[in-house]
Motif scaffolding. Structure first.
Motif, mmCIF file in Angstrom:
data_model
loop_
_atom_site.group_PDB
_atom_site.id
_atom_site.type_symbol
_atom_site.label_atom_id
_atom_site.label_comp_id
_atom_site.label_asym_id
_atom_site.label_seq_id
_atom_site.Cartn_x
_atom_site.Cartn_y
_atom_site.Cartn_z
ATOM 1 N N HIS A 101 0.818 -1.220 0.000
ATOM 2 C CA HIS A 101 0.000 0.000 0.000
ATOM 3 C C HIS A 101 0.849 1.266 0.000
ATOM 4 O O HIS A 101 0.770 2.116 0.878
ATOM 5 N N ASP A 107 -6.016 -1.316 -2.540
ATOM 6 C CA ASP A 107 -5.347 -1.983 -1.414
ATOM 7 C C ASP A 107 -5.215 -1.022 -0.230
ATOM 8 O O ASP A 107 -5.454 -1.395 0.930
ATOM 9 N N THR A 108 -4.827 0.225 -0.533
ATOM 10 C CA THR A 108 -4.636 1.208 0.540
ATOM 11 C C THR A 108 -5.961 1.480 1.247
ATOM 12 O O THR A 108 -6.019 1.552 2.481
ATOM 13 N N TRP A 110 -6.737 -1.567 3.339
ATOM 14 C CA TRP A 110 -5.807 -1.657 4.467
ATOM 15 C C TRP A 110 -6.164 -0.623 5.539
ATOM 16 O O TRP A 110 -6.188 -0.937 6.734
ATOM 17 N N ASN A 165 -7.095 -1.557 9.259
ATOM 18 C CA ASN A 165 -6.196 -1.013 10.278
ATOM 19 C C ASN A 165 -6.945 -0.243 11.362
ATOM 20 O O ASN A 165 -6.447 -0.089 12.474
ATOM 21 N N SER A 188 -4.927 -5.224 10.669
ATOM 22 C CA SER A 188 -4.141 -5.138 9.428
ATOM 23 C C SER A 188 -2.819 -5.898 9.553
ATOM 24 O O SER A 188 -2.223 -6.271 8.537
ATOM 25 N N TRP A 247 -3.142 -9.208 7.702
ATOM 26 C CA TRP A 247 -3.457 -9.258 6.264
ATOM 27 C C TRP A 247 -2.153 -9.066 5.503
ATOM 28 O O TRP A 247 -1.530 -8.022 5.617
#
Ligand code: GLY
Ligand code: MN
Ligand code: MN
Length: 457
Positions: free
Chosen positions: A347, A354-355, A358, A362, A374, A377
């Motif tokens: 990320h 993805d970011t 995430w 998170n 997170s 993962w």
């Protein structure tokens, strides 16, 4: 009706029935092909990327092991729809300024028939078969023995072409052809072939309408198989039995095979990303990750659902499940065609889905020791899907209309024996909007539990 006439009629009816049978029988197992013009258009599009060069691609060989079904080389299939082993395709690009100008032409080279082997493999087409080119849907068909001759002629007429040959880097036949070509041309060194898969990748990443239709069929069959899984799951059943039911349903619904080995992992196995031993027995109270889907006429699907073995998520399993589902939804909601990217496992790209996923994981939920979920993962959010379940692409990939990809966040906590992954296949529509091909399969924990109670066989 007199006896003679009746016999004649019966004979004709029998003959007609026989003809229908032999004509229909191969079709019953045949792959659904796109119109021949589609494959031709792809070959022309590839020629335009060859910079005046020549490409030679080889079909896949027969599998080594008896239990392995034949599967065509993906690029070869994409360019020809041809599903037989042992062939080669040559495409010569337009090169009007070459030493000896060339114009586009294409040849399918077919191996010599082996009548004895055909007793085992069935009848094959070869270059001598009447109407071979029309049947194969290509401009010209020649015997495979002509391939080195044709290539030799092209390069001897324009030696600079020797450095503009494109082929599959890993094909043993390609290496042999290039070596033999060098020998026949009297060159000390083998011409360095370029990697044609770097070009086919650019074409394959955007799907046409016919491909999208096949991907939808693969998705629908896979959804049906996942539903069977949900109805069959209960304590005491083995992971392998679940995998078997999935495979049976995929094939019943027209798939020729799974698009990857089914992953059916319960309890601690749910935390192993690509667990495919499928050897354990389902235990009451465990959670199970099922990543399984089929391939329909060479086009793959890719679905994961996570279910409670006894039909009821525990509070903690549901908590983790909801975080993973929330991440999938957050990523889909943030999608912007032409801007969002996929497969950025670290990320680093602010535009990657993805970011987004995430960040969601998170900030929602915690591990046993207060750490963010997170931490649990570790894989990319998704990948392209097509003829290969992991269709080729450079990553992170900017997502554009016609692209097909997965969104598959996951959290895997071995110390709690809880693994959760939820995976759908999405299409970027012409209008830039996301279409979830797996939308009709339950997503929420409540809907998964309800589907497990369903007796709709
Ligand atoms: N089924 C393999 C994957 O999800 O990437
Ligand atoms: Mn996947
Ligand atoms: Mn998967």
């Amino acid at each position: 009706m007199c006896q003679l006439t009746r016999n004649t009629l019966q004979h004709r009816v029998s003959l007609l029935a026989f003809l229908i049978l032999i004509l229909a029988a191969p079709l019953a197992h045949a792959l659904e092909k796109q119109p021949v013009s589609v494959y031709h258009t792809r070959r022309v599009a590839l020629a335009e990327k060859l910079q005046g060069g020549v490409t030679v691609l080889f079909a896949a060989e027969e599998p080594l092991l008896d239990f392995m079904p034949y599967r065509q080389d993906e690029d070869f299939y994409y360019l020809t729809g041809w599903n037989e082993p042992g062939a080669a395709l040559m495409i010569v690009a337009d090169a009007p300024t070459a030493a000896q100008p060339r114009s586009y032409h294409e040849v399918l080279f077919l191996p010599t028939r082996n009548l004895r082997m055909e007793k085992y493999t069935g009848i094959k087409l070869d270059a001598a078969t009447p109407n071979a080119a029309k049947t194969a849907g290509v401009d010209e068909v020649l015997p495979m023995t002509d391939l080195p001759i044709q290539l030799n002629k092209l390069i001897s007429a324009d030696r600079r072409l020797g450095s503009n040959i494109w082929t599959q880097p890993d094909a043993a036949q390609a290496k042999a052809l290039m070596g033999w070509t060098a020998a026949t041309l009297g060159d000390a060194t083998t011409p360095a072939a370029h990697d044609v898969t770097s070009l086919t990748m650019q074409l394959r990443v955007v799907k046409d309408a016919g491909e999208l239709a096949l991907l939808k069929k693969a998705a629908d069959a896979s959804i049906a198989a996942q539903r069977v899984m949900m109805r069959s799951t209960k304590p005491g059943v083995t992971e392998r039995a679940i995998a078997g039911k999935i495979l049976a349903k995929l094939m019943e619904d027209g798939c020729e095979r799974p698009s990857y080995a089914p992953i059916v992992g319960a309890g601690i196995n749910s935390t192993t990303l690509h667990y495919s031993d499928n050897s354990a027995t389902l235990a009451d109270g465990d959670i199970m990750v099922v990543d399984a889907a089929g391939e329909y006429s060479m086009y793959a699907s890719d679905i994961t659902r996570t279910v409670p073995v006894n039909g009821h998520f525990t509070a903690r399993q549901r908590e983790v499940y909801d975080v993973v589902l929330g991440a999938q939804r957050a990523a889909a909601a943030a999608f912007v065609a032409g801007k969002s990217t996929i497969n950025d496992p670290y990320h680093r790209d602010p535009n990657s889905l993805d970011t987004v996923a995430w960040n969601y994981i998170n900030t929602h939920g915690k591990g046993l020791h207060g750490e963010p979920l997170s931490d649990y993962w570790i894989h990319g959010l998704g990948h392209m899907v097509g003829i290969n379940v992991h269709d080729p692409s450079n990553y992170p990939a900017v997502l554009k209309p016609g692209m097909v990809f997965t969104i598959e966040p996951g959290v895997y906590i071995p110390e709690e024996k809880i693994g959760v992954r939820i995976e759908d296949v999405f299409v970027v529509g012409e209008d830039g909007k996301l279409i979830d091909l797996i939308a009709s399969l339950p997503h929420t924990a409540d809907d998964v539990e309800a589907a497990m109670r369903s007796d709709n066989k």
